[in-house]
Design a protein around this motif. Structure first.
Motif, mmCIF file in Angstrom:
data_model
loop_
_atom_site.group_PDB
_atom_site.id
_atom_site.type_symbol
_atom_site.label_atom_id
_atom_site.label_comp_id
_atom_site.label_asym_id
_atom_site.label_seq_id
_atom_site.Cartn_x
_atom_site.Cartn_y
_atom_site.Cartn_z
ATOM 1 N N SER A 36 0.825 -1.206 0.000
ATOM 2 C CA SER A 36 0.000 0.000 0.000
ATOM 3 C C SER A 36 0.855 1.249 0.000
ATOM 4 C CB SER A 36 -0.927 -0.001 1.223
ATOM 5 O OG SER A 36 -1.783 -1.123 1.206
ATOM 6 N N SER A 37 0.269 2.343 -0.489
ATOM 7 C CA SER A 37 0.907 3.658 -0.476
ATOM 8 C C SER A 37 -0.116 4.683 -0.005
ATOM 9 C CB SER A 37 1.426 4.026 -1.872
ATOM 10 O OG SER A 37 1.875 5.377 -1.898
ATOM 11 N N PRO A 38 0.302 5.646 0.823
ATOM 12 C CA PRO A 38 -0.660 6.645 1.322
ATOM 13 C C PRO A 38 -1.055 7.683 0.282
ATOM 14 C CG PRO A 38 1.543 7.144 2.100
ATOM 15 C CD PRO A 38 1.642 5.824 1.402
ATOM 16 N N GLY A 39 -0.410 7.679 -0.897
ATOM 17 C CA GLY A 39 -0.695 8.685 -1.915
ATOM 18 C C GLY A 39 0.037 9.989 -1.632
ATOM 19 N N THR A 40 -0.276 11.022 -2.407
ATOM 20 C CA THR A 40 0.381 12.319 -2.239
ATOM 21 C C THR A 40 -0.383 13.368 -3.036
ATOM 22 O OG1 THR A 40 2.498 13.479 -2.396
ATOM 23 C CG2 THR A 40 1.912 12.049 -4.218
ATOM 24 N N THR A 41 0.051 14.606 -2.891
ATOM 25 C CA THR A 41 -0.483 15.706 -3.686
ATOM 26 C C THR A 41 0.600 16.174 -4.645
ATOM 27 O OG1 THR A 41 -1.962 16.409 -1.907
ATOM 28 C CG2 THR A 41 -1.464 18.023 -3.634
ATOM 29 N N ILE A 42 0.268 16.289 -5.938
ATOM 30 C CA ILE A 42 1.248 16.625 -6.965
ATOM 31 C C ILE A 42 0.953 18.026 -7.494
ATOM 32 C CG2 ILE A 42 2.333 15.874 -9.117
ATOM 33 C CD1 ILE A 42 0.930 13.128 -8.607
ATOM 34 N N THR A 43 1.968 18.855 -7.489
ATOM 35 C CA THR A 43 1.830 20.209 -8.022
ATOM 36 C C THR A 43 2.559 20.298 -9.352
ATOM 37 O OG1 THR A 43 1.715 21.143 -5.796
ATOM 38 C CG2 THR A 43 2.252 22.657 -7.598
ATOM 39 N N VAL A 44 1.813 20.675 -10.403
ATOM 40 C CA VAL A 44 2.389 20.820 -11.736
ATOM 41 C C VAL A 44 2.488 22.309 -12.051
ATOM 42 C CG1 VAL A 44 2.165 20.275 -14.182
ATOM 43 C CG2 VAL A 44 1.380 18.632 -12.461
ATOM 44 N N GLY A 45 3.711 22.786 -12.195
ATOM 45 C CA GLY A 45 3.940 24.191 -12.479
ATOM 46 C C GLY A 45 4.203 24.449 -13.946
#
Length: 492
Positions: A127-136
């Motif tokens: 399992s992975s907790p996921g993340t937030t990805i910022t695309v600039g």
């Protein structure tokens, strides 16, 4: 104008292609393997619009037999997978690691959520907790990079009204090349699929859905009767080459070295590669469209590689084929009987490293050689596969004397450089001092109580010809038993 390819997917990874260097199956059955360890690693969560996000699945001490689908990410599209592997065998224990990386291309700028997810791996889950990805905004690149996009395509989000576009001839071609046209059975040859742009080319080209296209192409190209060492191209970078005196830029899409398992010719069919080709505006303006998208199909020429039998030799069916040399080492050369030493027989060079077997060791009373630990390394670079396979022996000397290890270690192979059979032999000599261990070995054995009674038993010779009365008595007894059986049978 400089040759230009506009590359929609900067980092190219082969979609659904997993190339793993496996040790022979019999080792997997016989040798114990350590417990597997599975993990998931996420790439940087801040990227440019022209960069990729990645999820890497890693497994240690087990083969990656199967795994589930990587998750979809809103605002991204999957760009294919790449893989890597390594294997070590030390003291009978296998240490291995495999990894598969899924790449994602952002479709726009913004902030995107990768929810927690679970991946099925072999017979377990991770399992992975996921993340937030910022695309600039896109990160600046070298203007000479042929994959750099035109900054005026969508300046301020404005486009001019439809205008006239002209077609520019693409001075380019796609080719499948092989490093050799004829090889010996087991000899490797490198196959390269690439697109070539002339230095005079003025057309703008862009790769189109390259991961899916390559998957379909390889279904047609891959021979069935070969061992494959895949170079796993992850980044498509241009390399200047000269063909018939004219300058080109080569962009490799796929490259692998094949080792044929039989003498049937290896035939590569013609395969297509579709590219996006742009028409350019006849009267471009700063705020208008400067190009119009279209498609162009390129095709490779068919190619055949012929396979020859190896010359006659008693070991013809089992020898390795390549260009090898020996790198050997020993812990010490002055030894004592009953002591121990370590000796490493390391085969290095170019060829199918996986096919290299341990050298046959001559068995004598002078030494006890134990099964070796094995360490293998494979390098795929510069259009060739090189590496090494080391066999490390633990040994005990039993008899004093001077010995040449070349009498014990000899490894025969077919040398592709000289096109004849060659032998790698040890050049190390050892001096063994001390007493012979023969008597020590015999005295250490438990001969049992039978032999302990020998000293107290009469050793006078006796004749065995006077046992005739025993035979007579036995015959009378047998006759009597037969008569008794007859009487009982008659009465019944």
């Amino acid at each position: 104008m400089k040759s230009t390819i506009l590359f929609q997917k900067k980092v190219f990874t082969q979609n659904n292609i997993l190339s793993i260097v496996l040790i022979p199956f019999f080792l997997l059955v016989i040798i114990p393997i350590q417990a597997q360890n599975v993990s998931v690693e996420l790439g940087p969560n801040e990227i440019g619009a022209n960069e990729q996000f990645s999820i890497t699945l890693k497994i240690a001490n087990d083969r990656l037999r199967r795994y589930g689908d990587f998750p979809d990410i809103a605002g991204f599209e999957k760009a294919g997978t790449s893989s890597s592997s390594s294997t070590n065998i030390i003291n009978g224990q296998i240490s291995s690691s495999y990894s598969v990386t899924q790449s994602y291309l952002p479709s726009r700028e913004g902030t995107f959520k990768l929810p927690s997810f679970t991946l099925a791996v072999n017979d377990t889950e991770v399992s992975s907790p996921g993340t937030t990805i910022t695309v600039g905004p896109p990160k600046q690149r070298n203007a000479q990079n042929p994959f750099f996009s035109d900054p005026f395509d969508n300046l301020f989000g404005r486009r001019n009204q439809p205008q006239e576009f002209v077609d520019v001839k693409a001075e380019a071609f796609v080719a499948l090349t092989t490093s050799k046209d004829t090889v010996y059975l087991g000899e490797g040859f490198t196959t390269t699929l690439a697109i070539y742009l002339s230095d005079k080319n003025q057309a703008q080209l862009q790769f189109y859905d390259i991961g899916k296209q390559l998957t379909d192409i390889l279904k047609q190209l891959r021979p069935s009767s070969v061992w494959e060492e895949n170079f796993n191209i992850e980044n498509i970078n241009g390399q200047p080459v000269t063909i018939n005196g004219q300058g080109y830029t080569q962009y490799k899409i796929y490259q692998a070295t094949y080792y044929p398992n039989n003498t049937e010719p290896i035939r590569f069919p013609s395969v297509p590669l579709t590219m996006i080709k742009y028409k350019v505006a006849k009267n471009p303006s700063v705020f208008g469209r400067r190009r119009q998208e279209g498609f162009k199909e390129f095709k490779t020429e068919p190619r055949t590689v012929y396979v020859r039998e190896l010359p006659p030799h008693p070991l013809k069916a089992s020898v390795a084929v390549g260009n090898y040399r020996l790198d050997e080492s020993i812990s010490e050369q002055e030894l004592n009987t009953g002591g121990s030493f370590n000796y490493t027989f390391k085969v290095m060079g170019e060829g199918n490293i996986n096919y290299i077997e341990k050298p046959p060791v001559r068995t004598t009373d002078a030494f006890d050689f134990y099964e070796p630990s094995v360490e293998q390394n494979i390098n795929r670079r510069s259009n060739q596969v090189t590496g090494s396979k080391a066999f490390s022996y633990y040994a005990v000397p039993n008899e004093p004397g001077e010995y040449n290890l070349g009498d014990y270690f000899n490894w025969v192979f077919f040398n592709t450089a000289s096109q004849q059979y060659d032998t790698l032999s040890s050049d190390i000599q050892v001096l063994v001092e001390g007493k012979s261990r023969k008597n020590e070995y015999i005295s250490s054995q438990d001969v049992g109580s039978f032999y302990n009674r020998i000293a107290g038993v009469n050793n006078t010779l006796q004749s065995r010809n006077n046992d005739g009365w025993l035979q007579l008595a036995a015959n009378i007894l047998i006759i009597g038993m037969l008569a008794l059986v007859a009487v009982i049978t008659f009465k019944k």
